[in-house]
Design an enzyme around this catalytic site. Structure first.
Site, short mmCIF file in Angstrom:
data_model
loop_
_atom_site.label_atom_id
_atom_site.label_comp_id
_atom_site.label_asym_id
_atom_site.label_seq_id
_atom_site.Cartn_x
_atom_site.Cartn_y
_atom_site.Cartn_z
N GLU A 51 -9.76 -4.83 3.89
CA GLU A 51 -9.53 -3.92 2.88
C GLU A 51 -8.50 -4.36 2.17
O GLU A 51 -8.30 -3.88 1.10
CB GLU A 51 -9.25 -2.88 3.83
CG GLU A 51 -10.52 -1.92 4.35
CD GLU A 51 -11.32 -1.48 3.16
OE1 GLU A 51 -10.93 -0.62 2.34
OE2 GLU A 51 -12.55 -1.90 3.17
N GLU A 68 0.89 -1.14 0.01
CA GLU A 68 -0.03 -0.02 -0.07
C GLU A 68 0.87 1.38 -0.14
O GLU A 68 0.52 2.17 -0.68
CB GLU A 68 -0.88 0.03 1.40
CG GLU A 68 -1.99 -0.85 1.11
CD GLU A 68 -1.94 -2.05 1.97
OE1 GLU A 68 -2.78 -2.58 2.40
OE2 GLU A 68 -0.64 -2.45 2.05
N ASP A 112 -2.29 -5.50 3.12
CA ASP A 112 -2.71 -5.66 4.61
C ASP A 112 -3.41 -6.94 4.50
O ASP A 112 -4.22 -7.32 3.72
CB ASP A 112 -3.15 -4.83 4.94
CG ASP A 112 -2.28 -3.31 5.41
OD1 ASP A 112 -1.01 -3.47 5.34
OD2 ASP A 112 -2.73 -2.26 5.40
N HIS A 133 -6.78 -12.14 13.49
CA HIS A 133 -5.29 -12.15 13.33
C HIS A 133 -4.57 -12.01 14.73
O HIS A 133 -5.18 -11.77 15.87
CB HIS A 133 -4.72 -10.89 12.63
CG HIS A 133 -5.53 -10.96 11.09
ND1 HIS A 133 -5.49 -11.94 10.21
CD2 HIS A 133 -6.17 -10.06 10.45
CE1 HIS A 133 -5.93 -11.63 9.11
NE2 HIS A 133 -6.72 -10.52 9.22
N ARG A 180 -4.75 -3.28 12.79
CA ARG A 180 -6.21 -3.72 12.48
C ARG A 180 -6.51 -5.19 12.74
O ARG A 180 -6.53 -5.91 11.77
CB ARG A 180 -6.55 -3.06 10.97
CG ARG A 180 -6.78 -1.70 11.02
CD ARG A 180 -6.95 -1.07 9.60
NE ARG A 180 -6.96 0.45 9.31
CZ ARG A 180 -6.06 0.79 9.00
NH1 ARG A 180 -4.91 0.57 8.77
NH2 ARG A 180 -5.88 2.31 8.98
N ASP A 187 -6.10 -7.82 5.94
CA ASP A 187 -7.42 -7.74 6.38
C ASP A 187 -8.34 -7.71 5.09
O ASP A 187 -8.06 -7.67 4.07
CB ASP A 187 -7.50 -6.61 7.46
CG ASP A 187 -7.04 -5.52 6.72
OD1 ASP A 187 -6.89 -5.33 5.52
OD2 ASP A 187 -7.22 -4.37 7.35
N TYR A 207 0.57 -5.72 12.94
CA TYR A 207 -0.84 -5.23 12.25
C TYR A 207 -1.79 -4.53 13.16
O TYR A 207 -2.06 -5.37 14.09
CB TYR A 207 -1.38 -5.99 11.33
CG TYR A 207 -2.22 -5.37 10.35
CD1 TYR A 207 -1.71 -4.19 9.51
CD2 TYR A 207 -3.57 -5.71 10.22
CE1 TYR A 207 -2.52 -3.64 8.52
CE2 TYR A 207 -4.27 -5.06 9.30
CZ TYR A 207 -3.99 -4.02 8.56
OH TYR A 207 -4.83 -3.43 7.70
#
Length: 918
Positions: free
Chosen positions: A84, A7, A80, A350, A305, A82, A303
């Protein structure tokens, strides 16, 4: 050669170092595609077909990736881990396929929970395909948010002018804040009394005991409701003999809390560090992407999130070893601690947020990051390490005391707590939003059953104290408390809470005062409208059940389009029904629903909706181009108006300050839609005449009364008749200029108080009073303005103060003072400072959050999209204009032909009204 897509550019730089030759790591800069901000981007009538658009900036990123793939054999999507991140990878792949940039290259998806060399290289060994279920869950969520925002927001605009937007989760979060405010307004305080006795043992050790019963009955906190009852019990205790009835000491254990999830990290960062959720997430992102330590960029935390509360086994081993080394073996439990994950969505469960290396202590990290990032890292480190430490061992002691006064027996109780072994408490104790009275933390002296106690009588400090109390309303939500409540109800996803809170502030629906969320009038009107006409869609249970369905989609249990079909059928039906409802019906419903808020009880006991000006009309909610306000039903004969909240910038009624001795007219203080103002006399309007009707010679001449706004910082309650007359008399003559004998005036204008000489205006500075500023001071301000003509100019004069460079996009971020107040600016994006932020206190991270939110809003508005288009296409437009211009003048009587480019540019543009969707 292998092309890796992540990203952010900082992440790309770090991972490129880890992987070395044979890899090229590029950044997508987040999402490269989005739904165009116009009707039809999601088509329910065409199987919910979604039209995606790549903006010009993102198109450059796609082109860079496509160019890199020409000499590559593998595309690795490493966004990432997740939902998103999965969606970003999917969008990149779709965009490349549309460009036909992929030939025979292999496509792999890898995920890693931490940006460390070990995590990244290990992830590269275990590629997988894109998770279609996670992508479907993203598509369903994005379509739902779009359909709600772009269908409901236009309804709001038509029925409630001044309303900005509605959102699937945003509106439910706003309802939580508004419902709490309504609870506070309806709250009726209840009186109660507490009685405390200060006693001592035969050895002279003093302590306090609280009354808990009398005459064989237990007394709860609110049971002593009057001063008479309290005085009766107090007098009995004054003459009582005190004896220990029982002493009970119980061992207890307190276990450590689990490591952080996204939500709990936001809550604790708000409670302990004062960080807004958006700021906490921004700082956590920096810690996740890492800093350069000993020549190598390393991620500091995993991470951020996540819904998970478990830790990888190898990390637990490292933490336990560190605890034994730094704190002692007694702080290491016999077995590693495991925590039960409550998340229903296993795909998003996670690892918890933890340090990538527990041996990297907060003191060591503080050398490489700024102060606020160091504080957040310390919080994360302490929580993760404490979660693997031994429990705290406590001893809780309860002493019951009998007070005998004649035939009466009154019961008292003293409680205390002793920490026998601090365990994890040596490192971490969880914060609380509200701090209750904690008597258990007090330590009690040694006592035994049947032991006699005596009162501690000291001069000026009575042994028996009876105190009056009143129950308090529930507290307003702090940001941490609202996040916690949303998580409890299952509303939204933890990773979206920060953006939801920011949107509510940016829309002007809530404000933050003393770290508490207070709903603004426009927010309460929007919630009232939705509760009256779309109640189902702002119900907590309905929103939570929709989240559960989205989780089932990500678990591949149900089809995502089935979720959309079930939602859309009922929702569009409700929208179509409201289209037939008249605005008067909407206002009537809001008058009833919001009555406790907008029509509070009057001090004189009169009817709450009676007009205080004319006495005959009824007050009701009205809407204008600038939003809702309260007005009289006798309009236009009676022009009484005020803001929705009495006292919030407006008066509940007109206040007569006195009579002007010169004109003999009344001087009044009034509340209007735009704040409090002063008025001299009453307004008389010319009577309306029908077409062709002559003017009545006996009709009174129209009179427009003189009015004056209150200067900034002057409270309505500080205004008396003398000050009101002085303000109404502005501008006043300060004196004559000694140079040309021309008058120097002082007044209040559009941009605040000023002094003026000729055509030169100079703003008054802090500490200057427009009513008392003298000639010398006025001349100094004017001379300073002449010497520095750009000083105080409101259009582009302030160069601003640099806060630092944008970490992701580059370029300086500056804070400036503008015409409408202070703001931050970066690459043409300006964002007003919100809440209690000032140019002196705003930080770089806070500025980035405001700018990101503003950029997102501009991207979803026609104005913003046109501005972006102008910026991107300025050169093309200029070239087209030159191409269209004939080289030589055309012959007389003929018109030059337009080129194709010019003809295209001359076509009318159809403008579409766009809803600012969530």
């Amino acid at each position: 050669m292998k092309v890796v897509v992540v990203e952010s550019p900082s992440k790309a730089k770090t991972i490129n170092k880890y992987l070395g030759p044979g890899y090229e790591v590029l950044a997508s800069f987040g999402h490269i595609r989005d739904l165009p901000a116009k009707d039809g981007s999601v088509d329910p009538d065409n199987d919910f077909k979604m039209l995606w658009e790549v903006d010009p900036q993102s198109q450059k990123r796609v082109n860079d990736i496509a160019d890199a793939l020409k000499g590559a054999d593998t595309l690795i999507l490493a966004t990432d881990p997740d939902r998103e991140g999965e969606a970003i990878s999917w969008h990149v792949l779709e965009a490349l396929n549309e460009k036909k940039a992929l030939k025979d290259q292999k496509v792999e998806r890898v995920v890693f929970n931490a940006i460390t060399k070990q995590s990244v290289t290990e992830a590269m060994k275990h590629p997988r395909a894109i998770d279609g279920a996670l992508v479907d869950a993203y598509l369903a969520r994005r379509a739902l948010d779009y359909l709600v925002g772009f269908t409901l927001s236009p309804v709001l605009w038509r029925k409630l002018p001044g309303a900005r937007s509605a959102g699937r989760v945003q509106s439910v979060a706003l309802r939580l804040v508004c419902d709490r405010e309504l609870e506070i307004e309806k709250f009726v305080a209840k009186e109660y009394w507490s009685i405390v006795a200060k006693l001592k043992t035969p050895r002279g050790d003093a302590f306090e005991a609280r009354l808990v019963g009398a005459d064989g009955q237990k007394l709860q906190r609110l049971d002593i409701g009057t001063g008479v009852q309290a005085e009766d019990l107090k007098q009995a205790l004054e003459n009582a003999a005190f004896t220990v009835s029982s002493v009970e000491a119980k061992p207890a254990r307190r276990n450590p809390p689990p490591p952080f999830t996204t939500s709990t990290m936001q809550q604790e960062a708000s409670r302990k560090l004062g960080f807004a959720p958006a700021i906490a997430m921004r700082m956590a992102q920096r810690l996740y992407e890492g800093v350069e330590i000993d020549g190598e960029t390393t991620g500091l935390i995993t991470y951020m999130r996540t819904d998970g509360i478990d830790i990888a086994p190898e990390a637990i081993t490292d933490i336990r070893a560190m605890i034994g080394k730094n704190y002692g073996k007694e702080y290491v439990p016999g077995a590693a601690r495991t925590y039960q994950n409550k998340s229903k969505n296993a795909q998003e469960a996670h690892e918890a947020v933890r340090p990538t290396d527990p041996h990297r202590t907060p003191d060591q990290v503080a050398k490489y990051v700024d102060r606020d990032q160091a504080r957040l890292y310390e919080l994360i480190w302490n929580r993760a390490v404490a979660s693997q430490m031994e429990s705290a061992e406590l001893e809780r002691t309860t002493v019951d005391i009998a007070a005998k006064a004649g035939s009466r027996v009154i019961d008292l109780r003293a409680t205390g707590q002793v920490v026998k072994f601090d365990g994890f408490l040596t490192l971490y104790q969880e914060g609380q939003d509200e701090t209750p009275e904690d008597e258990e933390s007090k330590r009690l002296p040694a006592m035994s059953q049947d032991e006699t106690l005596t009162k501690v009588d000291e001069p000026g400090a009575p042994a028996i104290v009876a105190e009056q109390h009143f129950t308090e309303p529930p507290p307003r939500f702090s940001e941490a408390a609202l996040v916690k409540r949303m998580e409890e109800l299952g509303i939204g996803r933890p990773s979206t809470y920060a953006s939801i809170l920011q949107v509510l502030q940016d829309r002007g629906y809530v404000r933050i005062d003393k770290k508490r969320l207070i709903p603004e009038d426009k927010g309460r009107v929007v919630v009232g409208f939705l509760e009256s006409f779309f109640k189902r869609y702002v119900e907590y249970d309905f929103t939570a059940s929709l989240e559960e369905q989205l989780d089932r989609v990500s678990n591949n249990e149900i089809n995502w389009k089935k979720v959309l079909e079930d939602f859309w059928g009922d929702f569009i039906g409700a929208v179509n029904e409201i289209k037939e409802v008249r605005i008067t019906q909407v206002l009537d419903a809001l008058n009833d629903l919001l009555e406790p808020h907008i029509f509070p009880a009057r001090a004189d006991g009169g009817a709450v909706r009676q007009c205080p000006q004319c006495g005959n009309g009824q007050l009701s909610l009205k809407v204008g181009r600038f939003g809702a306000f309260i007005g009289c039903s006798n309009y236009p004969e009676c022009r009484f108006t005020r803001q929705m909240t009495p006292g919030a910038g407006g008066q509940q009624a007109t206040k007569v300050l006195g009579v002007d001795p010169v004109t003999n007219l009344e001087v009044t203080l009034r509340g209007g839609r735009f704040g409090t103002y002063l008025q001299l006399g009453e307004e008389i309007k010319a009577p309306k005449r029908k077409k062709g009707e002559k003017k009545d010679p006996d009709a009174p001449e129209p009179v427009k009364p003189k009015r004056a706004s209150l200067p900034k910082g002057v409270a309505p309650e500080d205004i008396d008749l003398d000050k009101a007359l002085a303000l109404l008399a502005l501008p006043r003559e300060v004196g004559k200029s000694p140079e040309d004998n021309e008058p120097i005036l002082a007044g209040v204008g559009r941009f605040g108080p000023y002094v003026k000489h000729g055509k030169v205006y100079a703003s008054l500075e802090e500490g200057d009073d427009v009513l008392t500023v003298g000639l010398n001071r006025a001349m100094h301000l004017i001379a300073d303005k002449i010497a520095n003509p750009k000083k105080g100019r409101r259009f582009g004069a302030d160069p601003g103060k640099a806060l630092g460079d944008h970490p992701d996009k580059g370029g300086p971020i500056v804070v400036k003072n503008g015409r409408f107040g202070p703001y931050v600016s970066h690459n043409g994006i300006n964002a007003t400072l919100t809440g209690d932020k000032t140019p002196e206190t705003v930080t770089l991270d806070e500025a980035i959050v405001l700018l990101d939110a503003r950029a997102a809003m501009m991207g979803n508005s026609p104005k913003g999209r046109r501005a972006a288009g102008r910026k991107q296409g300025a050169g093309k437009k200029a070239a087209a204009t030159l191409a269209a211009k004939p080289k030589k003048p055309a012959a007389s009587g003929t018109k030059p032909k337009k080129t194709a480019a010019a003809a295209a540019n001359s076509k009318p543009v159809r403008r579409t009204k766009v809803a600012a969707a969530e």
